[in-house]
Each structure stands twice: as C-alpha cells, then as structure tokens.
Enzyme design. Structure first.
Site, mmCIF file in Angstrom:
data_model
loop_
_atom_site.group_PDB
_atom_site.id
_atom_site.type_symbol
_atom_site.label_atom_id
_atom_site.label_comp_id
_atom_site.label_asym_id
_atom_site.label_seq_id
_atom_site.Cartn_x
_atom_site.Cartn_y
_atom_site.Cartn_z
ATOM 1 C CG ASP A 103 34.961 40.531 58.918
ATOM 2 O OD1 ASP A 103 34.241 39.617 59.361
ATOM 3 O OD2 ASP A 103 35.415 40.546 57.766
ATOM 4 C CG HIS A 117 30.926 37.239 52.995
ATOM 5 N ND1 HIS A 117 31.449 36.922 54.224
ATOM 6 C CD2 HIS A 117 31.577 38.341 52.573
ATOM 7 C CE1 HIS A 117 32.397 37.783 54.524
ATOM 8 N NE2 HIS A 117 32.507 38.655 53.538
ATOM 9 C CD GLU A 175 38.551 42.844 57.351
ATOM 10 O OE1 GLU A 175 37.349 42.899 57.067
ATOM 11 O OE2 GLU A 175 39.389 42.324 56.612
ATOM 12 C CB CYS A 209 35.071 49.001 52.038
ATOM 13 S SG CYS A 209 36.132 47.939 53.015
HETATM 14 C C1 PEP Z 1 34.061 44.076 56.069
HETATM 15 O O1 PEP Z 1 34.401 43.165 56.842
HETATM 16 O O2 PEP Z 1 33.446 45.103 56.433
HETATM 17 C C2 PEP Z 1 34.363 43.971 54.633
HETATM 18 C C3 PEP Z 1 34.128 44.957 53.813
HETATM 19 O O3 PEP Z 1 34.848 42.786 54.192
HETATM 20 P P1 PEP Z 1 33.924 41.505 53.971
HETATM 21 O O4 PEP Z 1 32.507 41.931 54.158
HETATM 22 O O5 PEP Z 1 34.177 40.989 52.602
HETATM 23 O O6 PEP Z 1 34.402 40.591 55.037
HETATM 24 MG MG MG Z 2 35.800 41.693 56.167
#
Ligand code: PEP
Ligand code: MG
Length: 594
Positions: free
Chosen positions: A478, A211, A454, A525
């Site tokens: 994830d 993140h 995910e 996403c």
């Molecule tokens: C993901 O896991 O791909 C996602 C978009 O969520 P995050 O990156 O915030 O865990």
């Molecule tokens: Mg995620």
C-alpha cells in the site's frame, strides 16, 4: 498454432495442463468429475433437461397471441433450432465421456466452444445469435439445477462466475493437470482454491500486489495475472503452459516448447531441493547479524507451511480472510477465537502477529470481486477506518485476539492508520475490550500493539507512531500504491508500480532508521520483503525483520547468508540517493558483491 500472452508473474514455477475456463454463465455451475459408471446417466440428465426446455418453448409457440410481433415467433424458432443443434449435443457427450465432466460442466464447456464459432461469423445477424445460444443453455442449466422455472433471472455475473470451485477439491483422481483461466477472481474466491485440483492459474486482470495475486502466491501454484485477453484467446481444454517466473502463458505449445519447459520444470525442482537444505540454517549474515524471517498467512492452516520452511513466527496474519466470502455474515467472537488459537497452536510457541480486519478496496466482504459501489474504494472506508466505524465488530475481534493471547505470544497489528485521533481511538477500544473481558471474567493475555506504516502520511510522521506503539510493520504494497498514486490492482498501470522509486525507498529507509533510533522493532510485511532482489538493499538500510509468504522464505534466506551488512550500508545509501536505484541494484547483482 502456438502463441503466447504476456501478463504479470506473481507465483513462481511452471505449470503445463489443460485450460478450464470459468464460464460467464449467469447460473451457478457445479464442476466435478464423475465416475465411469455414471457417464450414461449424466448424459441422460442433459437429454432430459433439454427435452424439458423444448417442451417449454413448444408451449410458448402454441400460446403465442395472434397479435404478437413476428420477431417473437422467429426468436422462438431460433431457440428451438439451437436446442436441437447436433453440435451442442455431441460436444456435451464428448466432455462427459472423454473428460468425465459432470453434466453442467460439460454443457458450459460446450457453450464456450460453440459461442466462439458464433463470434467468428462474418454475418452480424448470425453473430448476434450467440446471445440466444447463451439463453438456451442457461435454461437447460436451470433445469439441471432442479429449477423448473427455466426462465433466466439476472444475477451477478461475477458472483456466479466463480463456479462453486469447492466442487473441484483435491483428492479427485486426475489424469490431466488442469489450469484455471478466468477474467477475474476475488481474493475470497481464490481462497477456495487452497485445496483445489488446479496446478496453475491465469487471470485477465489484477496487478502484481493485488490481493488476488497475493492469495495466488499462497496457493503455491504458478500464476500469471493481468494477462488481459487470456480468457478470450484461450479456449476450453486448450493445452497451455503457465510460466509464473516470466509472466507468460503459452497456448497450444509445440513439442519443442513443451520439451524446453519440462526441462525448466526439472531444473526448478532441483533448485527447490537445494534451497530446502537451508531450512534449518539460522538466517545470519556473513558479519553475524541475525535476521528474523517471518511468515505472512491468510488462514490458520497456513501455519503448517510456515513451520515447514523454518519461519520463526507469523509477521502478518491477514485476519480479513476469515471475514470474506460469507455473504457479509461476520464471524462471531467464538469462531474468531478458535481461528486465532489455531494459528497460535500451529506456530508451536513462536510469535503470531494478528492484523485486525483490513477489508475494502480489492478485498470486499462478499463474493463480488471489487467494491465498485464507491468512487475510489482504495481511498475509502478501508481497514482501520472501517473498524472504527463499526466499533461493535471491532471490539468482538479485539476480544477474540486478546483471549487467544492467553494461549501464546500474540502481537496485535493495526492497518492503515494515519491520524493521531485514529491511533487514540484504536488504543482506547483495545482498553475497552480488556475491560469487557475483565467484566465477564474471561482470561486473556498481554499483547504488544503495532501499527502498519502503509500511508505516506504515516511514514512521514513516524515519530508520532513511535510514541504510541510497541513496534511498526511497513506495508510496502500500500505504501507504494499511495505514494505513487497507482492502483495496485490495476494491470493497466502496473508498469508504473515501482518499489524502487526513490520516494518509496526514502519513506522505507526513514521509517527503519527512526525505529532503530527509538530502539523499537520494525519489520516489512509487504511483497518487497519476499523479493530476493530487494534483500540486500533492505539489509543495508538496517532492516532485520522480514515477513513474507512462506514460499519466499528460503530464497530470501539464501540472500541473507551471502550478505555482509557492514559492506552493504554505504551502498544502500547510494542506492536510495540515486535517480535510478534499479540500475545500481542491477550493477551490484552483476558484480556479485556481498
Ligand atoms: C501491505 O500493504 O504491504 C500489506 C502487507 O498489507 P496488504 O497487502 O494486506 O494490504
Ligand atoms: Mg496493506
């Protein structure tokens, strides 16, 4: 001497500037630039603080009991000597006079310089005196802060390492571009850089889809993470180049290297200008397939960038960033409602998908960089698991989102679901939130409810998800982490984090195909959606909705405009059935096929 450090490229572009090292002082250090007429008074502040510490130590020396161990007296002598060391004083003056650093910043910068010299000493006794130097500087810093009990108190190093970056806000007149170099930065801390003066940054730790890296990307400045020893090898004020395309940091570049990089910078500018012409072009393939390009945002203000690059909506609003960096104080319904409305208004009638809070793993609520209190936070009480364990908090968020839905098109997205029971509890809490709003006579709007895929278990049982949800969104960051058992935040296993592993591609392909068969919309996403190298493969697998950081949208659109989905379908199947999908992708790129 020029040398380079290799890390992971996370945010594209090239930055050239002077390094600002985040000192690991146990005292919060304010960083700001002073005006020319403040130079003398700023230097005087350090002199006064130092005098106070000298007085303190003097007193301690005089009141030392007769039976005190001789080492104690010797230690106080060493502290006194260090305090009066000319190098410390003259260095501080230089930082203040030549760089316009405030007193605290100058002091911590000089501490870095002198501490390195101690590190290089051969004599182990002298080397160990570095600890004494840190204590002495810490005492001075405490006096500068107005804490006249200069005795050190142990605090969280990580929490304080983040040096109150708010102080370095944009608008300051900078002659020299600055690049932040730190061992680690939490996503919450990084958010504060959104308006900072830094033109690039480097961290020792972090994986490509950690993140921290994702927020770095949203700052839209070149960044390299996982550079391991960078914060040890780079010295305060070194000239460095951050190559965010190659994941390389060059320290003390020679004039030839500088020339080469300024050429690359100019080239990148030309490329950006060329891409920006695509902003108003609809994202349609050569065979007339429309593709939806959505933005991932962390804060409502990010909608400005999303609109500026022609996003047709927000596919992922990571709402947890409203919850982070506030020492565990959660935002109430009114505050959240305002933030969601701001995002809806910012998108000017385009849809906004708000994901419910996803804290845990490498996104902790407070400012410490990671939740180290649990054995395995990525597998622990994260995302929807946490929300279901805190129904009061979750209902507050749901009410705020439902109310914002009265202002525009809002979709509700739930992270990290795996079990039918979790799905049912979540849907039932959404109903409860609606009843609570009815009971209070509050206005709210309709929402489509979607689930993130995910966890491999969710991808494998995708048909169950399709029974309950209006749409799905694949969180590949994830999904890859959990499929391959690779901690996405750990740079030591970053080489094994492989979006093109056949197992990952199989889960992605099956999810897309199940949604298409059921006539439900599906998007990706995760970072995979914003990687132009993956665009044609995903189109070939039937994906028509991509959500990514706004800075990626135009590069992905360029790929879409050059693609023919009819031709890509068969090839995509070959890729996912191959043992080495990356090889097929490479061959396809070299053959320049559409
Ligand atoms: C993901 O896991 O791909 C996602 C978009 O969520 P995050 O990156 O915030 O865990
Ligand atoms: Mg995620």
């Amino acid at each position: 001497m020029t040398f380079s450090i290799h890390g992971l490229a996370v945010a594209r572009g090239i930055a050239v500037g002077r390094a600002v090292l985040v000192a690991s002082s146990r005292v919060d250090v304010a960083h700001y630039f002073i005006a020319t007429d403040q130079v003398e008074s700023e230097i005087q502040r350090v002199v006064d603080a130092r005098e106070c510490v000298i007085e303190e130590i003097n007193k301690l020396q005089q009141t030392l009991p007769k039976d005190a161990p001789p080492e104690l007296a010797a230690l106080l002598d060493v502290h006194m000597m260090l305090l009066q060391d000319e190098m410390l004083a003259s260095g501080i003056n230089t930082w203040v006079r030549e760089r316009s650093y405030n007193a605290e910043w100058a002091l911590s910068s000089q501490l870095e310089v002198v501490a390195r010299q101690f590190d290089e000493m051969e004599d182990p006794y002298l080397r160990e005196r570095k600890g004494d130097l840190e204590q002495v500087v810490e005492r001075i810093l405490r006096h500068l802060k107005g804490d006249h009990n200069g005795l050190p108190q142990r605090g969280s190093v990580e929490a304080n390492e983040l040096v109150q970056q708010q102080d370095l806000l944009a608008g300051e007149q900078l002659e020299v571009p600055l690049i932040l170099v730190a061992h680690d930065l939490s996503p919450a801390d990084l958010l504060q850089f959104k308006q900072s003066v830094f033109t690039g940054f480097v961290t020792d730790v972090g994986g490509k889809t950690s993140h921290t890296a994702i927020v770095a990307k949203s700052l839209d400045i070149p960044a390299v993470v996982g550079a391991r020893t960078a914060s040890h090898l780079i010295r305060q004020d070194d000239w460095i180049i951050v190559d965010g395309d190659a994941g390389v940091v060059i320290i003390d570049p020679s004039p030839i290297i500088l020339d080469e990089y300024s050429f690359k910078q100019r080239q990148a500018k030309v490329d950006r200008e060329r891409l920006s012409r695509l902003r108003h072009r609809p994202a349609t393939t050569l065979d007339e397939q429309p593709v939806e390009l959505l933005a991932n945002i962390e804060m409502p203000e990010d909608t400005k960038t999303a609109i500026s690059v022609g996003a047709v909506g927000v596919g992922l609003f990571r709402s947890e960033f409203l919850f982070m960096g506030r020492d565990g104080q959660l935002p109430d319904e009114a505050e959240q409602y305002r933030a969601y409305c701001a995002a809806v208004e910012g998108m000017k009638g385009l849809p906004v998908t708000i994901r419910t809070v996803d804290v845990g793993a490498d996104k902790s609520l407070d400012r410490t960089s990671k939740d180290e209190s649990h054995l395995n936070p990525a597998l622990g009480l994260r995302a929807i698991r946490w929300s279901l364990s805190e129904p009061g908090m979750f209902l507050t968020q749901l009410r705020a989102i439902l109310r914002a839905a009265a202002k525009g098109q809002v979709n509700l997205l739930i992270p990290m679901l795996a079990h039918a029971r979790e799905i049912q509890q979540t849907l039932s809490l959404i109903k409860t939130a609606q009843h609570q709003l009815d009971a209070k006579g509050e206005v709210y709007g309709p929402v489509k409810v979607g689930a993130m895929i995910e966890i491999p278990a969710a991808a494998i049982s995708v048909r169950m998800f399709l029974k309950y949800f209006d749409f799905l969104s694949i969180g590949t960051n994830d999904l890859i982490q959990y499929t391959l058992a690779i901690d996405r935040a750990d740079e030591q296993v970053a080489h094994l984090y492989d979006p093109l592993h056949p197992a990952v591609l199989r889960l992605v392909a099956d999810t897309i195909s199940a949604c298409r068969q059921a006539g439900k919309s599906v998007s990706i996403c995760g970072e995979m959606a914003g990687d132009p190298a993956m665009t044609k493969l995903l189109l070939g697998l039937g994906l028509r909705s991509f959500s990514m950081h706004p800075t990626q949208i135009l590069s992905v659109k360029q790929e879409i405009l050059r693609a023919d989905t009819q031709l890509l379908q068969k090839w995509a199947q070959d890729v996912i059935c191959s043992d080495d999908p990356s090889l097929l992708l490479e061959q396809h790129r070299n053959s320049k096929s559409v």
